[in-house]
Motif scaffolding. Structure first.
Motif, PDB file in Angstrom:
ATOM      1  N   SER A   1      56.212  38.957  22.115  1.00 38.51           N
ATOM      2  CA  SER A   1      55.256  38.648  23.189  1.00 38.51           C
ATOM      3  C   SER A   1      54.539  39.945  23.592  1.00 38.51           C
ATOM      4  O   SER A   1      54.982  41.035  23.247  1.00 38.51           O
ATOM      5  N   PRO A   2      53.391  39.814  24.291  1.00 40.79           N
ATOM      6  CA  PRO A   2      52.569  41.000  24.517  1.00 40.79           C
ATOM      7  C   PRO A   2      53.332  42.082  25.277  1.00 40.79           C
ATOM      8  O   PRO A   2      54.182  41.783  26.111  1.00 40.79           O
ATOM      9  N   ASP A   3      53.011  43.317  24.990  1.00 41.73           N
ATOM     10  CA  ASP A   3      53.574  44.470  25.683  1.00 41.73           C
ATOM     11  C   ASP A   3      53.424  44.288  27.199  1.00 41.73           C
ATOM     12  O   ASP A   3      52.314  44.217  27.710  1.00 41.73           O
ATOM     13  N   PRO A   4      54.523  44.182  27.936  1.00 40.85           N
ATOM     14  CA  PRO A   4      54.402  43.885  29.363  1.00 40.85           C
ATOM     15  C   PRO A   4      53.615  44.949  30.138  1.00 40.85           C
ATOM     16  O   PRO A   4      52.825  44.609  31.023  1.00 40.85           O
ATOM     17  N   THR A   5      53.795  46.207  29.792  1.00 43.88           N
ATOM     18  CA  THR A   5      53.081  47.250  30.537  1.00 43.88           C
ATOM     19  C   THR A   5      51.578  47.107  30.370  1.00 43.88           C
ATOM     20  O   THR A   5      50.822  47.094  31.342  1.00 43.88           O
ATOM     21  N   LEU A   6      51.145  46.939  29.120  1.00 43.96           N
ATOM     22  CA  LEU A   6      49.719  46.771  28.868  1.00 43.96           C
ATOM     23  C   LEU A   6      49.172  45.594  29.652  1.00 43.96           C
ATOM     24  O   LEU A   6      48.135  45.674  30.307  1.00 43.96           O
ATOM     25  N   PHE A   7      49.922  44.483  29.606  1.00 41.27           N
ATOM     26  CA  PHE A   7      49.399  43.309  30.268  1.00 41.27           C
ATOM     27  C   PHE A   7      49.402  43.429  31.776  1.00 41.27           C
ATOM     28  O   PHE A   7      48.482  42.956  32.446  1.00 41.27           O
ATOM     29  N   THR A   8      50.424  44.071  32.321  1.00 43.14           N
ATOM     30  CA  THR A   8      50.412  44.285  33.763  1.00 43.14           C
ATOM     31  C   THR A   8      49.223  45.152  34.159  1.00 43.14           C
ATOM     32  O   THR A   8      48.533  44.869  35.157  1.00 43.14           O
ATOM     33  N   VAL A   9      48.956  46.184  33.363  1.00 48.91           N
ATOM     34  CA  VAL A   9      47.818  47.052  33.667  1.00 48.91           C
ATOM     35  C   VAL A   9      46.515  46.259  33.617  1.00 48.91           C
ATOM     36  O   VAL A   9      45.675  46.339  34.527  1.00 48.91           O
ATOM     37  N   LEU A  10      46.351  45.438  32.573  1.00 52.13           N
ATOM     38  CA  LEU A  10      45.129  44.633  32.471  1.00 52.13           C
ATOM     39  C   LEU A  10      45.029  43.639  33.624  1.00 52.13           C
ATOM     40  O   LEU A  10      43.968  43.453  34.220  1.00 52.13           O
ATOM     41  N   ASP A  11      46.154  43.024  33.950  1.00 51.09           N
ATOM     42  CA  ASP A  11      46.172  42.007  34.994  1.00 51.09           C
ATOM     43  C   ASP A  11      45.801  42.628  36.346  1.00 51.09           C
ATOM     44  O   ASP A  11      44.993  42.074  37.107  1.00 51.09           O
ATOM     45  N   LEU A  12      46.376  43.802  36.628  1.00 52.44           N
ATOM     46  CA  LEU A  12      46.069  44.471  37.893  1.00 52.44           C
ATOM     47  C   LEU A  12      44.614  44.950  37.909  1.00 52.44           C
ATOM     48  O   LEU A  12      43.932  44.832  38.940  1.00 52.44           O
ATOM     49  N   SER A  13      44.130  45.443  36.748  1.00 47.50           N
ATOM     50  CA  SER A  13      42.720  45.851  36.700  1.00 47.50           C
ATOM     51  C   SER A  13      41.816  44.645  36.929  1.00 47.50           C
ATOM     52  O   SER A  13      40.826  44.719  37.661  1.00 47.50           O
ATOM     53  N   GLY A  14      42.160  43.525  36.293  1.00 44.46           N
ATOM     54  CA  GLY A  14      41.371  42.305  36.477  1.00 44.46           C
ATOM     55  C   GLY A  14      41.323  41.900  37.944  1.00 44.46           C
ATOM     56  O   GLY A  14      40.269  41.522  38.468  1.00 44.46           O
ATOM     57  N   THR A  15      42.461  41.984  38.611  1.00 41.78           N
ATOM     58  CA  THR A  15      42.518  41.635  40.029  1.00 41.78           C
ATOM     59  C   THR A  15      41.586  42.524  40.849  1.00 41.78           C
ATOM     60  O   THR A  15      40.811  42.040  41.686  1.00 41.78           O
ATOM     61  N   PHE A  16      41.652  43.833  40.599  1.00 43.99           N
ATOM     62  CA  PHE A  16      40.814  44.777  41.343  1.00 43.99           C
ATOM     63  C   PHE A  16      39.333  44.486  41.122  1.00 43.99           C
ATOM     64  O   PHE A  16      38.548  44.411  42.068  1.00 43.99           O
ATOM     65  N   VAL A  17      38.954  44.301  39.863  1.00 44.93           N
ATOM     66  CA  VAL A  17      37.526  44.124  39.571  1.00 44.93           C
ATOM     67  C   VAL A  17      37.032  42.768  40.049  1.00 44.93           C
ATOM     68  O   VAL A  17      35.897  42.636  40.503  1.00 44.93           O
ATOM     69  N   PHE A  18      37.862  41.756  39.974  1.00 41.19           N
ATOM     70  CA  PHE A  18      37.480  40.456  40.515  1.00 41.19           C
ATOM     71  C   PHE A  18      37.255  40.561  42.030  1.00 41.19           C
ATOM     72  O   PHE A  18      36.335  39.941  42.571  1.00 41.19           O
ATOM     73  N   ALA A  19      38.102  41.321  42.714  1.00 42.17           N
ATOM     74  CA  ALA A  19      37.929  41.478  44.159  1.00 42.17           C
ATOM     75  C   ALA A  19      36.613  42.187  44.461  1.00 42.17           C
ATOM     76  O   ALA A  19      35.844  41.783  45.342  1.00 42.17           O
ATOM     77  N   LEU A  20      36.342  43.253  43.703  1.00 42.21           N
ATOM     78  CA  LEU A  20      35.115  44.030  43.879  1.00 42.21           C
ATOM     79  C   LEU A  20      33.903  43.138  43.648  1.00 42.21           C
ATOM     80  O   LEU A  20      33.012  43.004  44.499  1.00 42.21           O
ATOM     81  N   ASN A  21      33.870  42.512  42.485  1.00 37.05           N
ATOM     82  CA  ASN A  21      32.734  41.697  42.095  1.00 37.05           C
ATOM     83  C   ASN A  21      32.613  40.456  42.986  1.00 37.05           C
ATOM     84  O   ASN A  21      31.515  40.063  43.380  1.00 37.05           O
ATOM     85  N   GLY A  22      33.761  39.862  43.333  1.00 37.47           N
ATOM     86  CA  GLY A  22      33.751  38.682  44.191  1.00 37.47           C
ATOM     87  C   GLY A  22      33.195  38.989  45.562  1.00 37.47           C
ATOM     88  O   GLY A  22      32.398  38.212  46.114  1.00 37.47           O
ATOM     89  N   ALA A  23      33.587  40.131  46.116  1.00 39.73           N
ATOM     90  CA  ALA A  23      33.080  40.506  47.437  1.00 39.73           C
ATOM     91  C   ALA A  23      31.588  40.797  47.383  1.00 39.73           C
ATOM     92  O   ALA A  23      30.827  40.378  48.263  1.00 39.73           O
ATOM     93  N   LEU A  24      31.135  41.477  46.326  1.00 43.05           N
ATOM     94  CA  LEU A  24      29.693  41.754  46.179  1.00 43.05           C
ATOM     95  C   LEU A  24      28.893  40.460  46.091  1.00 43.05           C
ATOM     96  O   LEU A  24      27.841  40.315  46.718  1.00 43.05           O
ATOM     97  N   THR A  25      29.398  39.520  45.292  1.00 42.59           N
ATOM     98  CA  THR A  25      28.701  38.239  45.141  1.00 42.59           C
ATOM     99  C   THR A  25      28.624  37.513  46.480  1.00 42.59           C
ATOM    100  O   THR A  25      27.594  36.927  46.830  1.00 42.59           O
ATOM    101  N   ALA A  26      29.705  37.569  47.239  1.00 43.33           N
ATOM    102  CA  ALA A  26      29.720  36.904  48.544  1.00 43.33           C
ATOM    103  C   ALA A  26      28.722  37.552  49.497  1.00 43.33           C
ATOM    104  O   ALA A  26      28.005  36.866  50.225  1.00 43.33           O
ATOM    105  N   ILE A  27      28.643  38.894  49.464  1.00 47.32           N
ATOM    106  CA  ILE A  27      27.697  39.596  50.340  1.00 47.32           C
ATOM    107  C   ILE A  27      26.268  39.175  50.018  1.00 47.32           C
ATOM    108  O   ILE A  27      25.453  38.961  50.908  1.00 47.32           O
ATOM    109  N   ARG A  28      25.981  39.028  48.717  1.00 51.33           N
ATOM    110  CA  ARG A  28      24.627  38.643  48.326  1.00 51.33           C
ATOM    111  C   ARG A  28      24.321  37.190  48.680  1.00 51.33           C
ATOM    112  O   ARG A  28      23.175  36.830  48.931  1.00 51.33           O
TER     113      ARG A  28
END
Lengths: 215, 215, 215
Positions: free
Chosen positions: B2-29
């Motif tokens: 199964s996928p390397d847990p560290t890699l996936f946790t890093v990707l998952d956490l990065s995805g969360t951060f960027v979704f929050a950033l992008n989601g908040a920007l979209t909401a502001i607009r």
């Protein structure tokens, strides 16, 4: 030393009733509805936050589905709002007050219930706020409004302060009737004062630079 | 394998951060919001898809409520968007890129988690797509928009392809870091290319017959 | 003496198909969508009520995620609506009829499933209605409409009557194929007659006093 169950049940049931009353009135003002819509949206306002909280905590069926009094009070509040909405519009201040009590009670209960389930501080605060504002948010979305909680007045902030006080008193091992009621009162004071003085949370910086600009 | 847990946790956490950033920007607009609304909608975008996925899989409390890092990154992303939204608007391309990574990661994780729970292929694909697009869909509905995913650009389709590749590699018993990262990359390429070239999924046939007609 | 499982599965699957068909058509009429939006909203209409019901009853993953036929029929119904929406608009009456069957079946199944889980009468009625109208309500919200169920025609009321008849026959220990089909038929008759004669549930009293006033 946990809060007096009778007191809290009374507050919780009162909060449910007043949320249904106020939620149904808000829905009537927001859009054209029939009796089904008014009752359904009053019930959604009163019970929605607690249902989301319980589902997120893995408690299904939600508590409100297992105690008939919540349903009965939610229906009663919504029906009274349906029948007497003209009259109730005139006594807006007392409704604001009761609504603030409901907000505080749900926030305190939501946060302490989340801690009981073993969640950390941040999710407990989030679930406290969601318990308090969730029902009204769903109602606003269903009547085509951008939820008030996202754009005007202080609504989530007093709920979060009440949830934070509950979390703090649990952590300090002094959570009980006194501290819980204190947290609710702080929420009520902030909510009512901010509504009276029309305080708002700050908008994003870009809007500050274009005052009066309609985005 | 199964996928390397560290890699996936890093990707998952990065995805969360960027979704929050992008989601908040979209909401502001999209609408007029205060700081509470921006943070709440950024968090909704980042955490909403995963919460729905976990509730549908019977995992309550949802994973994001049990690991403080998801909450911390979601709040951080939303606050940065709140403070720096003017600046961030100018670097839209990199945000599109990170957002596409988040979309792919969430789709792959959602689909493989659903298979782990014993669900079949069709629900696994559905939960993969819901994990990827769910948070943004709730945000759009709450800001009074018809969700982009339903009407413009390719957004659900790259998510579904990533989920399908994940399902396929699980079934072929080659699911691991390589295949998971490959599925995410395919999603990113399709998403970014389609956004650049303004590809859209086809509208219903009746609209084809009345080009330019405003329905 | 519980209902014939084959008959009920057939009705349930038919209801899913027709809800997807009708839900996708309604979404196409409400707003500009691409194929992803039409299929996603058709599936939401067909499966949404049952998913909410199962999550509220603590049954996760929801039943519709564990039986591929629900997914297959929901996708098929939505795709047919996408391809043939012009044609289907012309045979609106038969769709109204099938939709009413779906409404009744979902209401009866939702209420009896809630009683099976040990819930009381009021939550069973509520979950019956939510099963019947939930999917369409989410679709309406996602396409920017105030849900029809809140403002026009009789829709929740026939669902509630069907749920009430199911609850009554369970309590009287006569719940079986005959009583279940009877409850569905009562729902269908009320729904179709009310749609034909344009019956509406009464609006709040304040609106009665200002007829023609556009609020």
């Amino acid at each position: 030393m946990s809060p007096d169950p009778t007191l809290f049940t009374v507050l919780d049931l009162s909060g449910t009733f007043v949320f249904a009353l106020n939620g149904a009135l808000t829905a009537i003002r927001a859009t054209r509805l029939d009796v089904v819509g008014v009752v359904a949206l009053g019930m959604t306002t009163a019970l929605g936050g607690g249902v989301i909280r319980d589902l997120c905590l893995g408690e299904a069926p939600p508590a409100t589905f297992r105690d008939w009094r919540y349903f009965a009070l939610a229906i009663a509040g919504a029906l009274i709002a349906y029948l007497l909405n003209r009259l109730l519009d005139r006594i807006g201040t007392s409704i604001l007050l009761f609504d603030a009590v409901g907000l505080g009670v749900f926030a305190v209960l939501g946060a302490s219930k989340a801690l009981d389930t073993g969640l950390g501080v941040a999710p407990a605060l989030a679930l406290g706020v969601i318990s308090g504002v969730g029902g009204g948010t769903i109602r606003d979305v269903m009547t085509g409004q951008v939820p008030t909680v996202f754009r005007a007045e202080l609504y989530a902030i007093p709920a979060m302060i009440a949830a934070a006080l509950a979390v703090l008193s649990v952590r300090l091992e002094v959570y009980g009737t006194l501290s819980a009621v204190g947290a609710v009162l702080v929420c009520v004071v902030i909510r009512v004062v901010s509504a009276r003085r029309e305080w708002n949370a700050p908008p994003p910086p870009s809007i500050w630079r274009t005052p009066g600009g309609d985005r």
